[in-house]
Scaffold this active site. Structure first.
Site, PDB file in Angstrom:
ATOM      1  N   LYS A   1     -11.457  -9.487   5.967  1.00 50.05           N
ATOM      2  CA  LYS A   1     -12.052  -8.183   6.260  1.00 50.05           C
ATOM      3  C   LYS A   1     -12.787  -7.680   5.022  1.00 50.05           C
ATOM      4  O   LYS A   1     -12.196  -7.482   3.972  1.00 50.05           O
ATOM      5  CB  LYS A   1     -10.949  -7.203   6.654  1.00 50.05           C
ATOM      6  CG  LYS A   1     -11.496  -5.854   7.074  1.00 50.05           C
ATOM      7  CD  LYS A   1     -10.342  -4.950   7.431  1.00 50.05           C
ATOM      8  CE  LYS A   1     -10.807  -3.578   7.834  1.00 50.05           C
ATOM      9  NZ  LYS A   1      -9.674  -2.650   7.872  1.00 50.05           N
TER      10      LYS A   1
ATOM     11  N   TYR B   1       0.808  -1.212   0.000  1.00 51.10           N
ATOM     12  CA  TYR B   1       0.000   0.000   0.000  1.00 51.10           C
ATOM     13  C   TYR B   1       0.851   1.276   0.000  1.00 51.10           C
ATOM     14  O   TYR B   1       0.628   2.184  -0.796  1.00 51.10           O
ATOM     15  CB  TYR B   1      -0.939   0.008   1.224  1.00 51.10           C
ATOM     16  CG  TYR B   1      -1.613   1.320   1.429  1.00 51.10           C
ATOM     17  CD1 TYR B   1      -2.735   1.660   0.693  1.00 51.10           C
ATOM     18  CD2 TYR B   1      -1.108   2.255   2.332  1.00 51.10           C
ATOM     19  CE1 TYR B   1      -3.344   2.884   0.854  1.00 51.10           C
ATOM     20  CE2 TYR B   1      -1.708   3.488   2.494  1.00 51.10           C
ATOM     21  CZ  TYR B   1      -2.825   3.796   1.753  1.00 51.10           C
ATOM     22  OH  TYR B   1      -3.411   5.025   1.904  1.00 51.10           O
TER      23      TYR B   1
ATOM     24  N   ASP C   1      -8.707  -3.233  -0.547  1.00 48.41           N
ATOM     25  CA  ASP C   1      -9.785  -2.335  -0.977  1.00 48.41           C
ATOM     26  C   ASP C   1      -9.253  -1.179  -1.825  1.00 48.41           C
ATOM     27  O   ASP C   1      -9.932  -0.686  -2.719  1.00 48.41           O
ATOM     28  CB  ASP C   1     -10.523  -1.773   0.242  1.00 48.41           C
ATOM     29  CG  ASP C   1      -9.582  -1.142   1.249  1.00 48.41           C
ATOM     30  OD1 ASP C   1      -8.528  -1.750   1.527  1.00 48.41           O
ATOM     31  OD2 ASP C   1      -9.885  -0.045   1.749  1.00 48.41           O
TER      32      ASP C   1
END
Lengths: 259, 525
Positions: free
Chosen positions: B376, B269, B304
């Site tokens: 998640k 990320y 995500d």
């Protein structure tokens, strides 16, 4: 009265299911426990907002100390369309795709943006929100735009260093963010920056100077010597659209870009 | 968190094995790279484990001061442990704090000890860092005791709610209220931009931008408040923060010391979305994951984000690839299956025909590839328009997909996403939404058997195949994953290994490099 094409009314009120009924709905929370008095309090608020009659259609406690309400009612205010004032954005809002297309078709190269925080300001929040691909408010930052070349110099960039990078990268636009406002540091830093660019470049070749931060007043561009000021809540898309307008498609740019 | 997952769609076992083996192949050189380098943040995390805390009057942490001083004298490539404990043994100062103070005043010179002196410095540093790791162990046992006494949430998925006021003293009552309303996990969002600070701010903080700074004191205050609420509501309420950005391993250490329960910690990320140098990220990440493993912390990965920047259908396989890489890196660092909160999200354009079926396919694929991981499941953000009514409906479908595909951690969607930071009523409505859908669906997952060759099963297999293709493309590069990141294979940004933020804080380890934290954490327990 049925609003026809020829006679658009200047006075309107909200529309529920009949012209002129003035019906609105609203929801809010009061910081009090849910009981009869709370519902009365909600009606009172609605009355003070100009909603009468006001119908509390739903009330529910949120924990011991709060109550949530949904209220329907008739707003007794009239809207005078002839007195509506809006500040129009003087440039069209473009999607990233449109920005890329505009740059590609008009400029035939990538538009170069150099950005950073100047002076002692180490708060890169603003500049990163605009430049980093992560972006802000659901919009991707300028790095996401294929036709923009973004050079983010980060925090505490000295003004001479900023000018040097702008020259080296042949920047079309320089974006500077200032969050710290102690003793008007943001104003002083900005003036120093714009003066340095004016000194380093012939007027028509200077890159577009764009400044952003929560405490700037958006119409002070002349005082600060910059081309545009963006305030709190500005999104990357707005900045990108402005850059395209100012540098690529706008009325001042018939002669191509500054260089 | 054990899962008793029974497969709902047919995936070819050999294909799944192949996907894992490709991820391993892509990840292995990165692990070597991580072993061969250290960073300023790794060294600072080591000092934090040894007990050095606090900051100078300007707010610069003493760990930064001390690491910078050592680095100025002898460089970073030997690690700071030997020169620092050598200085202590030479009597330059009676403790780490005094040494850091003296060093920042310029009154201490650091040397690399040799022979017997080096041996003594090794022993002394190891002893002191071990004390910090023992403290982390104690916190883990404390959590286990509390979970045993108070209990886990009574049902799955666990409800994950976000708090983000910027002021820790405002966050606390909001977090407590959220827990009383039914949140099982509280995540305190960090201030925008903290990931790019090369130090961890100090003390309780009341001013942040769209979030609250991650500091040791803020961690402590929030954990204490949630302990109080946990006792009140009779279940252990978990606390989440972010071990990401330039101080990843330091924040991991602070999380371990203050008994945080989950940490966001993604392998790529920072590189892709924050332009942090790839080597810096991989080195920092490895130690942070070793610390999380030891501390019994569940990591949450950030898949995500791939879907918020690219189309969620076109990029579905990038999520799978990232999950596989995150799994490999996590396990290599010692994390167990129950600690892998691999992420994915409900981000397909709702205007697309069959969008819900596609979401189910993607969610089932993740569920089935990682049957033991506490997945998640993240709520929609990209297609939340500001129409709060439509948003509420979309969140309900998100909740339903979560229930049908047995997700473990449900990041509760807010109808005011993209409008305001959640109001108290937004959270309440969102929790009602979750309660209704999860309750009404009940054990629907049991009855949910997509047709073996139907749309959902085929789509899941297609995404897995595309993931394998992408892993192969990565491996086709001379330098594998690093080159792929550099040339924009991830479809986002080109992030070359020799650029990005934090690169100047990376050093290749010299022959005699020593780091007691790494040494202790490398050993299987």
């Amino acid at each position: 009265m049925k609003p026809g094409r020829s006679a658009e009314p200047t006075i309107v009120r909200p529309y529920g299911d009949a012209t002129g009924d003035g019906m609105v709905q609203l929801s809010f929370t009061l910081p009090i426990p849910h009981d009869k008095r709370a519902e009365g309090a909600a009606v009172q608020l609605a009355h003070k907002m100009g909603i009468d009659p006001a119908l509390v259609v739903h009330a529910k406690s949120i924990g011991p100390d709060f109550t949530f309400f949904v209220v329907y009612g008739r707003a007794n205010h009239l809207v005078d369309l002839s007195k509506v004032e809006v500040v129009e954005r003087d440039y069209p809002l473009l999607t990233p795709k449109e920005v890329n297309q505009a740059v590609k078709s008009s400029l035939h190269r990538r538009l170069v943006v150099v950005g950073g925080c100047i002076g002692t300001d180490a708060h890169t929040v603003g500049i990163d929100a605009i430049l980093n691909i992560k972006g802000f408010a659901g919009e991707k930052g300028l790095e996401y735009y294929r036709e923009l070349k973004v050079v983010n110099l980060g925090a505490q960039v000295a003004v001479p260093q900023l000018v040097a990078h702008a020259k080296e990268e042949r920047a079309d636009a320089v974006l500077v963010s200032q969050v710290v406002t102690t003793r008007d540091a943001h104003v002083l830093n900005t003036k120093e920056m714009s003066a340095a660019f004016r000194e380093a470049y012939p007027e028509r070749q200077r890159p577009l100077l764009v400044i952003g931060g929560p405490r700037f007043v958006e119409n002070q561009t002349a005082d600060l010597g910059v081309d545009r000021i963006f305030g709190r809540g500005t999104t990357p898309g707005e900045v990108a659209s402005y850059l395209v307008h100012a540098l690529v498609t706008g009325p001042d740019r018939a002669d191509g870009v500054r260089r | 968190m054990t899962t008793r997952y029974r497969p709902r769609i047919e995936l070819d076992a050999a294909t799944v094995r192949r996907a894992r083996s490709l991820a391993r192949k892509a990840g292995r050189p990165i692990v070597k790279l991580a072993r061969d380098h250290s960073t300023v943040s790794v060294e600072r995390a080591t000092l934090r484990l040894a007990g050095l805390a606090g900051a100078d009057p300007d707010g610069t942490p003493w760990v930064n001061r001390l690491v910078d001083a050592v680095r100025g004298d002898i460089g970073l490539e030997h690690g700071v442990a030997l020169p620092v404990w050598d200085a202590l043994l030479r009597g330059e100062a009676e403790d780490l704090l005094t040494l850091a103070q003296k060093a920042s005043a310029g009154s201490v010179r650091f040397h690399l000890p040799e022979g017997r002196a080096a041996g003594k410095a090794t022993t002394a540093s190891r002893r002191q860092v071990m004390a910090g790791i023992k403290a982390v162990d104690t916190r883990r046992r404390e959590r286990e005791r509390l979970v045993k006494r108070l209990g886990d949430p009574p049902r799955k998925p666990w409800v994950y709610l976000i708090v983000a006021t910027g002021d820790i003293y405002e966050d606390i009552p909001q977090a407590q209220a959220a827990a009383r309303e039914g949140a099982d996990i509280i995540a305190v969002i960090r201030s925008t931009g903290q990931s790019l600070l090369d130090y961890v701010p100090e003390g309780a903080t009341r001013e942040g931008f769209a979030g609250t700074y991650a500091t040791q004191e803020n961690f402590r205050l929030m954990r204490a408040a949630l302990d109080e609420t946990s006792r009140e509501v009779g279940r252990y309420v978990r606390l989440t923060n972010y071990a990401s950005g330039l101080c990843m391993p330091e924040i991991a250490a602070l999380a371990g010391l203050e008994r945080l329960d989950m940490m966001l910690n993604d392998s790529m990320y920072g590189i892709l979305f924050r332009d942090i140098n790839p080597i810096r990220t991989f080195v920092d990440q490895r130690l942070s994951r070793q610390i999380h493993a030891r501390a019994g912390i569940i990591i949450n990965t950030g898949e995500d984000n791939y879907l918020t920047t690219a189309d969620a259908v076109d990029a579905a396989h990038t999520v799978t690839v990232s999950q596989l890489l995150n799994e490999y890196f996590a396990k290599e660092a010692g994390l167990e299956d129950w600690q892998l909160g691999l992420g994915h999200a409900f981000e397909i354009n709702p205007e697309l025909p069959d969008s819900f079926r596609l979401e189910l396919a993607h969610a089932l694929l993740a569920r089935q590839l990682f049957p033991k991981a506490p997945l998640k499941w993240m709520s929609p953000t990209r297609h939340m328009t500001g129409d709060v009514f439509r948003g509420y409906l979309l969140d309900a479908f998100f909740n339903l997909a979560g229930a049908m595909t047995e997700q473990d951690i449900l990041l509760v969607g807010m109808m005011t996403e993209a409008v305001v930071t959640p109001w108290i009523s937004d959270r309440d409505l969102a929790l009602q939404n979750v309660r209704y859908v999860v309750g009404a669906a009940g054990n629907l997952a049991e009855d949910f058997h997509p047709a073996p060759d139907g749309f959902i099963a085929q789509r899941a297999r297609q995404v897995l195949d595309e993931a394998i293709d992408l892993l192969e493309t990565i491996l086709d590069h001379d330098n594998g994953l690093l080159d792929a990141i550099a040339d924009g294979t991830f479809g986002l940004m080109r992030r070359p290994a020799d650029a990005g933020k934090g690169l100047d804080g990376v050093a290749r380890k010299a022959a005699g490099y020593y780091n007691p934290a790494s040494e202790i954490l490398e050993q299987p327990r």
